[in-house]
Design a protein around this motif. Structure first.
Motif, short mmCIF file in Angstrom:
data_model
loop_
_atom_site.label_atom_id
_atom_site.label_comp_id
_atom_site.label_asym_id
_atom_site.label_seq_id
_atom_site.Cartn_x
_atom_site.Cartn_y
_atom_site.Cartn_z
N MET A 73 27.60 49.18 31.80
CA MET A 73 26.38 49.28 31.02
C MET A 73 26.13 47.96 30.30
SD MET A 73 25.40 52.20 28.35
CE MET A 73 24.60 51.78 26.86
N LYS A 74 24.89 47.52 30.31
CA LYS A 74 24.54 46.25 29.68
C LYS A 74 24.40 46.43 28.17
CE LYS A 74 22.32 44.29 33.64
NZ LYS A 74 21.15 43.71 34.24
N ASP A 75 24.78 45.39 27.45
CA ASP A 75 24.60 45.35 26.01
C ASP A 75 23.10 45.43 25.72
OD1 ASP A 75 24.39 44.71 23.34
OD2 ASP A 75 25.65 42.93 23.46
N ILE A 76 22.70 46.29 24.80
CA ILE A 76 21.28 46.49 24.50
C ILE A 76 20.63 45.21 23.97
CG2 ILE A 76 21.54 47.32 22.13
CD1 ILE A 76 19.32 49.42 23.04
N THR A 77 21.41 44.29 23.44
CA THR A 77 20.84 43.06 22.91
C THR A 77 20.64 42.00 23.99
OG1 THR A 77 23.01 42.21 22.30
CG2 THR A 77 21.79 43.44 20.62
N GLU A 78 21.10 42.27 25.20
CA GLU A 78 20.91 41.30 26.28
C GLU A 78 19.43 41.18 26.61
OE1 GLU A 78 22.16 40.53 30.93
OE2 GLU A 78 22.76 42.38 29.96
N LYS A 79 18.96 39.95 26.68
CA LYS A 79 17.57 39.69 27.04
C LYS A 79 17.50 39.35 28.52
CE LYS A 79 16.63 36.36 24.17
NZ LYS A 79 15.91 35.36 23.35
N ILE A 80 16.54 39.97 29.21
CA ILE A 80 16.32 39.72 30.63
C ILE A 80 14.90 39.20 30.79
CG2 ILE A 80 16.21 40.76 32.93
CD1 ILE A 80 18.09 42.98 31.79
N GLU A 81 14.77 38.05 31.45
CA GLU A 81 13.45 37.49 31.70
C GLU A 81 12.82 38.21 32.89
OE1 GLU A 81 11.25 33.19 32.07
OE2 GLU A 81 13.36 33.30 32.64
N ILE A 82 11.58 38.61 32.72
CA ILE A 82 10.82 39.27 33.78
C ILE A 82 9.71 38.32 34.22
CG2 ILE A 82 9.44 41.28 34.43
CD1 ILE A 82 12.35 41.97 33.67
N HIS A 83 9.64 38.06 35.50
CA HIS A 83 8.63 37.15 36.05
C HIS A 83 7.48 37.93 36.68
CE1 HIS A 83 11.37 33.74 35.65
NE2 HIS A 83 12.32 34.57 36.04
N HIS A 84 6.30 37.34 36.64
CA HIS A 84 5.17 37.90 37.36
C HIS A 84 5.43 37.62 38.84
CE1 HIS A 84 1.22 38.66 38.92
NE2 HIS A 84 0.74 38.94 37.72
N PRO A 85 5.40 38.63 39.70
CA PRO A 85 5.76 38.42 41.10
C PRO A 85 4.83 37.49 41.87
CG PRO A 85 4.84 40.61 40.78
CD PRO A 85 5.03 40.01 39.41
N ASP A 86 3.62 37.29 41.38
CA ASP A 86 2.65 36.47 42.10
C ASP A 86 2.45 35.08 41.50
OD1 ASP A 86 2.21 38.71 43.69
OD2 ASP A 86 0.51 39.38 42.48
N LYS A 87 3.14 34.78 40.42
CA LYS A 87 2.90 33.51 39.72
C LYS A 87 3.59 32.37 40.45
CE LYS A 87 2.86 31.50 35.15
NZ LYS A 87 3.21 31.70 33.75
N ALA A 88 2.78 31.39 40.89
CA ALA A 88 3.32 30.28 41.68
C ALA A 88 3.43 28.99 40.87
CB ALA A 88 2.43 30.04 42.89
N VAL A 89 2.72 28.90 39.74
CA VAL A 89 2.74 27.67 38.95
C VAL A 89 3.13 27.99 37.50
CG1 VAL A 89 1.00 26.49 40.35
CG2 VAL A 89 0.27 27.86 38.40
N ASP A 90 3.74 27.01 36.86
CA ASP A 90 4.12 27.14 35.45
C ASP A 90 2.88 26.91 34.60
OD1 ASP A 90 5.54 27.35 33.11
OD2 ASP A 90 6.32 25.31 33.19
N THR A 91 2.58 27.86 33.71
CA THR A 91 1.39 27.71 32.87
C THR A 91 1.74 27.61 31.39
OG1 THR A 91 1.11 30.12 32.87
CG2 THR A 91 -0.17 28.85 34.48
N GLY A 92 3.02 27.46 31.06
CA GLY A 92 3.38 27.31 29.66
C GLY A 92 4.84 27.54 29.40
N ALA A 93 5.25 27.26 28.18
CA ALA A 93 6.65 27.38 27.77
C ALA A 93 6.92 28.78 27.21
CB ALA A 93 6.98 26.31 26.74
N TYR A 94 6.83 29.77 28.09
CA TYR A 94 7.06 31.16 27.69
C TYR A 94 7.50 31.97 28.90
CZ TYR A 94 2.52 31.95 29.85
OH TYR A 94 1.48 32.01 30.74
N SER A 95 8.08 33.12 28.63
CA SER A 95 8.44 34.07 29.69
C SER A 95 7.28 35.06 29.82
CB SER A 95 9.70 34.84 29.32
OG SER A 95 10.79 33.96 29.14
N ALA A 96 6.96 35.45 31.05
CA ALA A 96 5.91 36.45 31.24
C ALA A 96 6.30 37.74 30.54
CB ALA A 96 5.66 36.69 32.72
#
Length: 133
Positions: free
Chosen positions: A1-24
């Motif tokens: 079981m994963k620690d509840i405080t673990e952060k997982i980045e979720i990507h937009h499946p169709d995004k091909a270019v970087d549009t900023g300094a953030y996670s989707a």
């Protein structure tokens, strides 16, 4: 079981270019936080200008894909914050927004904001995605 405080980045499946300094999206436990999305062409990063209705539905479709990439659906969205470039577009945006969600609609805050690149709308969301047993 994963620690509840673990952060997982979720990507937009169709995004091909970087549009900023953030996670989707960032998932922590069952909580998914979706960054502000706008009416962008994800292949080029260019704004897709249209009516407030078109931009609203295009933006919500981006949010839907990010939530789905995390294993959820639009029914898992519990809160949206909406930034409108022009609050006079509220009634038209509201009709388009309401048409997107079936059943219980998310809690929502809508404000007028100065938005970049001539977009009419930006939306962020919070979803709860129960872990599958």
């Amino acid at each position: 079981m994963k620690d509840i405080t673990e952060k997982i980045e979720i990507h937009h499946p169709d995004k091909a270019v970087d549009t900023g300094a953030y996670s989707a999206g960032v998932q922590v436990g069952e909580w998914l936080f979706v960054s502000g999305q706008g009416p962008l062409d994800l292949a080029t990063g260019e704004v897709i200008h249209g009516t407030i209705e078109e931009e609203t539905l295009h933006t919500l479709s981006h949010i839907q894909k990010i939530v789905e990439a995390a294993g959820g659906s639009i029914d898992n969205i519990v809160k949206c914050t909406v930034h409108l470039e022009n609050i006079n577009d509220f009634d038209r945006y509201n009709v388009a927004y309401a048409s997107f969600f079936k059943g219980i609609k998310p809690a929502r805050t809508t404000v007028q904001s100065v938005l970049a690149d001539g977009i009419k709308i930006e939306i962020d969301a919070i979803a709860i995605i129960p872990k599958k047993s």
